[in-house]
Scaffold this motif. Structure first.
Motif, short mmCIF file in Angstrom:
data_model
loop_
_atom_site.label_atom_id
_atom_site.label_comp_id
_atom_site.label_asym_id
_atom_site.label_seq_id
_atom_site.Cartn_x
_atom_site.Cartn_y
_atom_site.Cartn_z
N ALA A 402 -24.16 -24.26 -3.14
CA ALA A 402 -24.55 -23.62 -1.87
C ALA A 402 -26.06 -23.48 -1.75
N SER A 403 -26.81 -24.30 -2.47
CA SER A 403 -28.27 -24.19 -2.41
C SER A 403 -28.88 -25.57 -2.50
N SER A 404 -30.16 -25.64 -2.10
CA SER A 404 -30.92 -26.89 -2.27
C SER A 404 -32.04 -26.61 -3.26
N GLN A 405 -32.29 -27.55 -4.16
CA GLN A 405 -33.37 -27.33 -5.12
C GLN A 405 -34.73 -27.33 -4.43
N ALA A 406 -34.77 -27.92 -3.24
CA ALA A 406 -36.04 -27.88 -2.51
C ALA A 406 -36.40 -26.43 -2.19
N LEU A 482 -28.51 -26.90 5.06
CA LEU A 482 -29.50 -26.26 5.94
C LEU A 482 -30.79 -25.97 5.18
N GLN A 483 -30.65 -25.50 3.94
CA GLN A 483 -31.86 -25.26 3.14
C GLN A 483 -32.65 -26.55 2.97
N GLU A 484 -31.93 -27.63 2.69
CA GLU A 484 -32.58 -28.92 2.45
C GLU A 484 -33.29 -29.40 3.72
N ARG A 485 -32.59 -29.33 4.83
CA ARG A 485 -33.18 -29.82 6.08
C ARG A 485 -34.38 -28.95 6.48
N ASP A 486 -34.27 -27.67 6.19
CA ASP A 486 -35.38 -26.75 6.48
C ASP A 486 -36.60 -27.15 5.65
#
Ligand SMILES: Cc1cc2nc3c(=O)[nH]c(=O)nc-3n(C[C@H](O)[C@H](O)[C@H](O)COP(=O)(O)OP(=O)(O)OC[C@H]3O[C@@H](n4cnc5c(N)ncnc54)[C@H](O)[C@@H]3O)c2cc1C
Ligand SMILES: NC(=O)c1ccc[n+]([C@@H]2O[C@H](COP(=O)([O-])OP(=O)(O)OC[C@H]3O[C@@H](n4cnc5c(N)ncnc54)[C@H](OP(=O)(O)O)[C@@H]3O)[C@@H](O)[C@H]2O)c1
Ligand SMILES: Cc1cc2nc3c(=O)[nH]c(=O)nc-3n(C[C@H](O)[C@H](O)[C@H](O)COP(=O)(O)O)c2cc1C
Length: 610
Positions: A402-406, A482-486
């Motif tokens: 549920a997270s992006s490393q970015a 969403l985190q990644e795209r953000d």
């Protein structure tokens, strides 16, 4: 200093390239460096083979090499296919591993040696990446295949009615098309590793004389992982020594209940540290979690069977106490037919033996029972070793990341729905979700690994719109998206459909989502709180309500994703999509189905359902 001296000593690069490289590396954090290193390694590997394959265009080298196709949703069949190719390579056989989703069906008539390794999903349905090939083979377009020698390895779970059905389908259909089986199909249950290794060795031994006589060993074409986008699968987890066989002991940072006090659901937001592991992941991947069983459950099981906790038992080559084996290594919360059968035989219980001999009745009996329930229902005496031999090895549980490393760098976040229910007068907890929610304290370690999911990926282009349908814990990978795209500053539009029972109790990640909406990262957010009104409202009702716009987004090239419940939701949402395509695309039911199949083949319709 380190990089410049190394590069200066042995580099094939020009001075200008060295400077550029140094400049780039100095700007990267350790995770980004690991990613770049994996990216370059994979690029070099593919450059030394054939051209990088695009979706639907992989032509495995034909003639006398071995083509291994895998149909896999959670990685098991993919890993076995890759291991089989490695084994073939050690015998000097050229082996090509190809994701079924990337396989060009026109190649079939050129294949001479084909192995299919596939799991089964739904009610005996192919995994998502196998759907197109499965459909093609069963269509009128399928060619006769008299030249083909093949073998099929099936993965499944005997708890399901249609055990290994997809493997059986492929086997039967290839035979109907005139192909010859060179090795008997194996249908393997959840604890498959040893049997799969044996099957693979036997197959390679059979093929070795024919395939090494007719082909000079050379580099194999590995068509997976593919280098298809920044952050592609070529790199995920590649810088790490940790995997399913060798999980990383990761620290639990935080766990937080994110459903309200009066909710019917207990959902936890979990944050785990991957620091020091070298593990990396992409949005869409899952985290594998091993767990310890509840000590109270172990104690009760030992009490009911009158086994002393320190009795030594053997598991494979390891000797340990029965208590340790039950706590750390064996499956106690999921029940399955083989346990009932072996336990019934060990305690020689006539009623349980009779029940075990009726597959359908046994499946229904086991559906809401854990191992302890069976032992409570049919108490009996057996030795510690008999008990251990009746139980299967614990399988790690997967959780969509549920997270992006970015955004979170060396952390990984999960959204875990705790399996908790009362049955037969007793409380019950799921093995892994119970461990994470109730028994693992913050600061303690949990054994984890990254399971890549190359068939659940954001579009390559940041401009492409995405539609995400994720009720309940199905929201998890979309938080990562969403985190990644953000973080990437992606300009593509994002539309999320979320559903859960009640607005006040079950709006997972409400503040984050509303903030994304305010900032414009989320273009649209549609919610379906099913129990906030007299009649149920589900995400598919919202999709239908906005059908015309959904169709327009698809016409504009949107990618569509579904995550969450496989049994009901995913099927109903798919039906809603078909209805929308039919209505707004002015298509017949068959044309709408063909449209969705095309979206799937183009990797624009992807599912992560469980
Ligand atoms: C690719 C993938 C991604 C996933 N992602 C997520 C995710 O993001 N979040 C998430 O929460 N889960 C996710 N899951 C599901 C997760 O892997 C586990 O299956 C889930 O957490 C249950 O595991 P457990 O060990 O807690 O329960 P187990 O010990 O496995 O027990 C589950 C079993 O309990 C029984 N059971 C459950 N509820 C009831 C009930 N009400 N009454 C009677 N019997 C019942 C059923 O037989 C069920 O099979 C995912 C699964 C896959 C395959
Ligand atoms: N494979 C496994 O081992 C395993 C283990 C645990 C969980 N799971 C699955 O994980 C899923 C996710 O669980 P969750 O608790 O997060 O969410 P969930 O049970 O899927 O519920 C989320 C929302 O979806 C609604 N819903 C129910 N039926 C639907 C349908 N046919 N179409 C669309 N929406 C529907 C629910 O409404 P109502 O409840 O009001 O009807 C609720 O509002 C579970 O459904 C379960 O099947 C699988
Ligand atoms: C939602 C779901 C449905 C499944 N349905 C079946 C089934 O109908 N028949 C079967 O034999 N196995 C079924 N399985 C078990 C999988 O085939 C098995 O776990 C397999 O090892 C998965 O391999 P993969 O990781 O390569 O996809 C199902 C598993 C899940 C999670």
């Amino acid at each position: 200093m380190l990089l410049s001296s190394l590069v200066a000593q042995a580099s094939p690069l020009s001075e200008q390239q060295v400077n550029q490289l140094q400049q780039l590396v100095s700007q990267l954090n350790p995770i980004q460096q690991a990613w770049v290193s994996g990216y370059l390694a994979a690029s070099a590997q593919l450059a030394g083979q054939t051209a990088t394959p695009a979706a639907g265009t992989v032509s495995a080298a034909a003639s006398s090499s071995l083509t291994i196709l895998f149909g896999s949703q959670t990685g098991n069949a993919r890993h076995l296919a890759q291991a089989l190719a490695e084994q073939a390579k050690t015998k000097g056989i050229n082996a090509n591993v190809v994701d079924m989703a990337d396989y060009k069906t026109s190649q079939l008539k050129n294949e001479q040696y084909l192995v299919i390794v596939t799991s089964t999903y739904g009610e005996g349905e192919p995994p998502e990446n196998a759907v197109a090939l499965h459909n093609f083979l069963f269509s009128k377009k399928a060619p006769k295949l008299p030249q083909l020698k093949y073998a099929v390895l099936g993965l499944g779970d005997t708890s399901y009615e249609f055990f290994c059905k997809t493997a059986q389908d492929f086997d039967q259909r290839l035979a109907e098309l005139g192909a010859t089986a060179v090795h008997q199909r194996a249908d393997l249950d959840v604890d498959y590793q040893t049997l799969a290794d044996n099957w693979s060795s036997e197959l390679i031994n059979k093929l070795e004389p024919e395939l090494t006589a007719s082909s000079a060993p050379s580099a194999q074409v590995i068509a997976w992982p593919r280098v298809d986008s920044p952050g592609s699968d070529a790199t995920a987890g590649s810088a790490s020594q940790y995997n399913k066989q060798n999980p990383f002991a990761a620290e639990l940072y935080t766990k937080q209940k994110i459903t309200g006090r009066d909710s019917t659901k207990d959902v936890r937001h979990i944050e785990i540290s991957l620091a020091g592991s070298g593990l990396t992941y992409q949005p869409g991947d899952a985290l594998g979690v091993y767990f310890n069983n509840d000590p109270a459950l172990v104690r009760e099981l030992l009490l009911l069977t009158a086994i002393a906790r320190d009795t030594p038992v053997t598991l494979g080559t390891e000797t340990l106490t029965v208590e340790q084996a039950l706590t750390e290594q064996l499956e106690l919360t999921q029940s399955y037919p083989a346990f009932a059968e072996k336990y019934a035989a060990a305690i020689n219980h006539a009623d349980l033996l009779a029940l075990s001999s009726d597959k359908a009745q046994l499946r229904s009996y086991l559906s809401d029972r854990q191992i302890i329930d069976i032992v409570r229902d049919y108490p009996g005496l057996l030795s510690a070793q008999q008990l251990v031999d009746a139980l299967r090895k614990q399988q790690p549980r997967l959780y969509s990341i549920a997270s992006s490393q970015a955004e979170v760098e060396e952390e990984v976040h999960l959204t875990v729905g705790v399996v908790r229910y009362d049955a037969f007068g007793q409380p019950h907890l799921g093995g892994a979700s119970g461990f994470l929610a109730e028994r693992l304290a913050e600061g303690e370690n949990v054994r984890v690994f990254v399971e890549q999911n190359p068939n659940f990926r954001l579009p390559q282009s940041d401009d492409t719109p995405v539609i995400m349908v994720g009720p309940g814990t199905g929201i998890a990978p979309f938080r990562a998206f969403l985190q990644e795209r953000d973080a990437r500053g992606a300009s593509g539009k994002n539309w999320l459909f979320f559903g859960n029972p009640h607005f006040t109790q079950d709006f997972l990640y409400q503040l984050e989502l509303q903030n994304y909406l305010k900032r414009g990262l989320l273009t649209k957010l549609d919610v379906a709180f099913s129990r906030d009104q007299a009649s149920k409202v589900y995400v598919q009702d919202k999709l239908r309500k906005h059908g015309e716009q959904v169709w327009q987004w698809l016409q504009d090239g949107a990618h569509l994703y579904i995550c969450g419940d496989a049994n009901r939701m995913a099927k109903d949402v798919q039906q809603a999509l078909l209805d929308i395509v039919q209505q707004y695309g002015a298509k017949t039911a068959e044309q709408a189905q063909a449209y969705l199949d095309e979206l799937r083949a183009a990797k624009r319709y992807q599912k992560d359902v469980y």
